[in-house]
Design a protein around this motif. Structure first.
Motif, mmCIF file in Angstrom:
data_model
loop_
_atom_site.group_PDB
_atom_site.id
_atom_site.type_symbol
_atom_site.label_atom_id
_atom_site.label_comp_id
_atom_site.label_asym_id
_atom_site.label_seq_id
_atom_site.Cartn_x
_atom_site.Cartn_y
_atom_site.Cartn_z
ATOM 1 N N VAL A 1 -7.146 2.483 16.588
ATOM 2 C CA VAL A 1 -8.358 2.638 15.780
ATOM 3 C C VAL A 1 -8.211 3.872 14.898
ATOM 4 O O VAL A 1 -7.358 4.725 15.124
ATOM 5 N N ASP A 2 -9.090 3.974 13.891
ATOM 6 C CA ASP A 2 -9.040 5.055 12.912
ATOM 7 C C ASP A 2 -10.312 5.894 13.035
ATOM 8 O O ASP A 2 -11.415 5.399 12.817
ATOM 9 N N PHE A 3 -10.138 7.180 13.381
ATOM 10 C CA PHE A 3 -11.278 8.093 13.538
ATOM 11 C C PHE A 3 -11.464 9.014 12.332
ATOM 12 O O PHE A 3 -12.247 9.970 12.407
ATOM 13 N N SER A 4 -10.750 8.763 11.236
ATOM 14 C CA SER A 4 -10.740 9.727 10.134
ATOM 15 C C SER A 4 -12.090 9.877 9.440
ATOM 16 O O SER A 4 -12.301 10.843 8.701
ATOM 17 N N VAL B 1 -5.883 17.492 19.093
ATOM 18 C CA VAL B 1 -5.386 17.215 17.750
ATOM 19 C C VAL B 1 -6.569 16.811 16.868
ATOM 20 O O VAL B 1 -7.682 16.603 17.357
ATOM 21 N N TYR B 2 -6.278 16.672 15.573
ATOM 22 C CA TYR B 2 -7.291 16.195 14.635
ATOM 23 C C TYR B 2 -6.911 14.807 14.126
ATOM 24 O O TYR B 2 -5.731 14.478 13.984
ATOM 25 N N ALA B 3 -7.941 14.012 13.834
ATOM 26 C CA ALA B 3 -7.736 12.641 13.365
ATOM 27 C C ALA B 3 -7.943 12.509 11.872
ATOM 28 O O ALA B 3 -7.775 11.418 11.329
ATOM 29 N N ASP B 4 -8.327 13.611 11.194
ATOM 30 C CA ASP B 4 -8.568 13.543 9.760
ATOM 31 C C ASP B 4 -7.991 14.777 9.082
ATOM 32 O O ASP B 4 -7.796 15.822 9.703
ATOM 33 N N ALA B 5 -7.731 14.644 7.786
ATOM 34 C CA ALA B 5 -7.098 15.730 7.035
ATOM 35 C C ALA B 5 -8.017 16.933 6.857
ATOM 36 O O ALA B 5 -7.539 18.046 6.589
ATOM 37 N N THR B 6 -9.335 16.759 7.020
ATOM 38 C CA THR B 6 -10.271 17.872 6.873
ATOM 39 C C THR B 6 -10.515 18.614 8.182
ATOM 40 O O THR B 6 -11.264 19.585 8.216
#
Length: 703
Positions: free
Chosen positions: A255-258, A634-639
């Protein structure tokens, strides 16, 4: 898993008698021997540098042996490495339809692995471990070592050495099972023929089928590998044929959490599946590889290798759906038909000569990798196949009637060619106490591609660029037990393509360089050893300018890290394998309006992997195993707004080496994720749900 099955079932257990099989290796000579404890090897095959002892290698390298692979009872090579090497994590893996690794925080695609030093010809989705004798993990960019891989392999490379027939005949049968109801078997047969046993053949054949521990997920896999070799005094040759098929139902879990914008939803029970039961992937991978080596004289050898792979997949799957803070997502089913053909080759000369007191080990290599890929996306299959669901309360729907067979116009294709030339020379001073390696690769990258979906705008791109990639490395051994090393090496990666929706969509950027600086110390106490290293890897960072919607290379990604690797016997009957990695990774993106330095998606500050084994002296042949694998937040998005919590998974196992009459028998049992940890494994592109507690059993008979 239903194990990796080979001749070393009892290589490290107890004091019972066992069959020792000597396996002629890919060249030159035999494989480096196992280190005390049998879990790793004393050296590795480092491409243009040849077979290299760990203490002489100017890199951080670990070579997992066949017994370690087999005893892990894993379904894939990626699973083995991801649980035993602290610098490596599975980005995808068990519970999904494919494998992808992250080495030193950078993605390494499954098909970037090398087979006997030749890159690009292994399976695209999953590499089964049945045919593997060694799994060698090299840290850092490796374009000069084995040639440029399809995507560049920024963080490191994996080279798999295939099994060969030993001098002692082998007939072995392994049967295994894993919860829920996954069963399998594998036969491993090896013989040598002719005068002085110059001809050898080894065959592995097996199957796996049944329901996995995840809801609605079934696996039906088949594997066949044939390894033939000729080994005379001056001429050595080998031929490998590898065939893998895998049909998965209910393949999903990513899945995508971004777009969550904050802490991600808590992971549900690992038994849950976010894919529909009628999702499937049917993949076939066939690889054919030949290698030859001839000693023209005592100091000059000519060699060549060529391989071809054909990969195909038909699937009804969905891209990773976006999940909101409450766990809701929209899913859909899209039929896909994908085909890929790769031809990879290497040719060259290598030898040695002396200039006064200095000995030179040199090699001159030409390589090429050509790949053609096509894919059909049946976009019309979305009708009737979309819906809303929740990761905590999965909604099941009927399969759309028009989405069974993936048909339609060509949606994407590419043709890539990666010719290159490399020259390397290792200068040995003071009888090997000081080693200096100098190398240079000239790499050309040619690409023609069309991007987009059939119902969207198509964009065609072409580029033809070349760059030079240098390497400088030093090894100094003040004592026989200590080795100091440092390297500066540059890698090459394919240029990225501007995505759909940008002002320059379809534009393919030139190949870019990645740079690594690394230094470290290795120690070998005779029966216990390790490596302590520090490194820095930098690469260009491509992103979209939010004001102009133009895609470009605007920033830089930098990973700095400290690695600790340990292996061997602490005391008689007690073995340790693993270590820890600590990373300070950041992205410097001038397009970031806030001017912040952010962490890359999916890169943890710390990773640990540690496995211990204890031979119980009161019960001869009985061994207990304990393993812990940890990854930090960790982080799931670039921000850096969507934070994914860290996780720790514990595994417990045992094996017993005995005889059934005169037949050697090894019994194995392992409980994976014994605490039933609920966790997300966040990679560069998506997060996958960790597998629940799973029991794996296997038994190996050697006749």
């Amino acid at each position: 898993m239903l194990g990796v099955w080979g001749p070393h079932a009892s290589a490290d257990a107890g004091a019972l008698p066992e069959v020792q099989v000597r396996t002629p290796a890919e060249f030159p000579g035999d494989l480096p021997g196992p280190y005390p404890g049998g879990q790793v090897a004393r050296g590795a095959y480092l491409g243009v540098l040849g077979k290299t002892d760990v203490m002489d290698a100017p890199f951080s390298v670990t070579s997992f042996t066949g017994s370690t692979i087999q005893n892990s009872q894993s379904r894939s090579i990626s699973e083995v490495i991801g649980h035993l090497d602290p610098s490596v994590r599975e980005e995808y893996g068990d519970g999904t339809s494919l494998d992808t690794l992250m080495i030193r925080g950078f993605t390494v695609e499954n098909d970037e692995m090398s087979l006997n030093g030749l890159p690009g010809i292994l399976g695209q989705f999953r590499v089964s471990p049945e045919f593997v004798e060694r799994a060698e993990v090299l840290k850092g960019p490796s374009a000069l070592i084995n040639g440029m891989s399809p995507d560049g392999a920024v963080g490191g490379a994996v080279n798999l050495i295939s099994k060969r027939a030993g001098d002692v005949p082998l007939t072995s049968l392994t049967m295994g099972s894993a919860s829920h109801s996954l069963f399998g078997f594998n036969a491993d047969i090896a013989r040598r023929f002719g005068m002085d046993n110059v001809f050898g053949m080894r065959v592995n054949a097996g199957a796996r089928q049944g329901d996995m521990q995840r809801d609605y997920m079934t696996d039906r896999s088949r594997n066949l590998s044939i390894g033939m070799d000729f080994n005379s005094e001056r001429l050595r040759a080998s031929l490998d044929v590898i065939r893998q098929t895998q049909r998965l139902y209910g393949a999903g879990g990513a899945v995508d959490f971004s777009r969550v914008g904050g802490p991600v939803p808590v992971a549900p029970d690992g038994q849950r599946n976010f894919a529909q039961p009628w999702y499937f992937q049917d993949a076939q991978d066939t690889a054919l590889m030949g290698r030859v080596e001839w000693d023209m004289s005592e100091h000059l050898t000519v060699f060549g290798a060529i391989g071809q792979s054909r990969d195909a997949s038909s699937a009804l799957v969905a891209d990773e759906p976006f999940v909101d803070a409450s766990g809701r997502f929209a899913y859909s089913g899209m039929p896909i038909r994908w085909r890929q053909r790769t031809i990879s080759s290497q040719w060259g000369l290598k030898g040695q000569f002396d200039t006064g007191p200095v000995r030179h080990h040199w090699s001159l290599t030409a390589s090429d990798l050509r790949r053609t890929s096509t894919a059909d996306f049946h976009v019309a299959g979305l009708s009737g196949g979309a819906g809303l669901s929740n990761i905590y309360d999965m909604v099941l729907i009927s399969p759309p009637g028009n989405a069974v067979e993936p048909v339609g116009p060509l949606a994407w294709s590419s043709r890539n060619s990666l010719p290159g030339y490399a020259l390397a020379d290792t200068l040995s001073f003071a009888e090997g106490q000081l080693l200096v390696t100098l190398g240079m690769r000239h790499q050309r990258v040619k690409s023609d591609s069309a991007t987009g979906f059939a119902l969207l705008d198509m964009a065609t791109a072409h580029y033809d660029q070349s760059v030079n990639s240098p390497m400088v490395a030093i090894v100094f051994k003040p004592t026989q037990q200590i080795s100091l090393y440092a390297n500066h090496v540059e890698g090459l990666s394919m240029g990225e393509t501007a995505p759909y929706g940008t002002t320059n969509q379809g534009v393919v950027f030139a190949p870019y360089r990645t740079r690594q600086f690394e230094t470290g110390v290795k120690f070998d106490a005779g029966r216990f050893g390790g490596t302590l290293s520090v490194f820095q890897i930098t690469k260009p960072y491509a992103t979209i300018d939010p004001s102009t919607l133009t895609f470009g290379v605007f920033g830089q990604q930098r990973h700095r890290g400290l690695e600790i690797n340990l292996f061997g016997e602490l005391t008689k009957g007690m073995r340790l394998l693993g270590g820890a990695t600590f990373m300070d990774a950041e992205v410097r993106d001038p397009m970031n309006a806030a001017g912040l330095t952010l962490r890359p998606v999916g890169v943890a500050r710390r990773q640990l992997a540690l496995q211990g084994e204890w031979d119980v002296s009161e019960l001869q042949g009985f061994t207990l195993t304990a393993r812990a694998t940890h990854s930090g937040d960790v982080y799931a998005d670039a921000t850096n707004l969507a934070k994914v919590s860290g996780w720790t998974v514990y595994d417990l196992g045992a094996r017993y080496v005995t005889r059934l009459g005169t037949t050697p028998l090894t019994l194995r049992a392992m409980v994976k994720n014994v605490a039933d940890e609920r966790y997300w494994k966040q990679g560069r592109y998506a997060a996958t749900l960790g597998m629940p507690r799973t029991l794996a059993l296997s038994s190996t008979f050697e006749f």
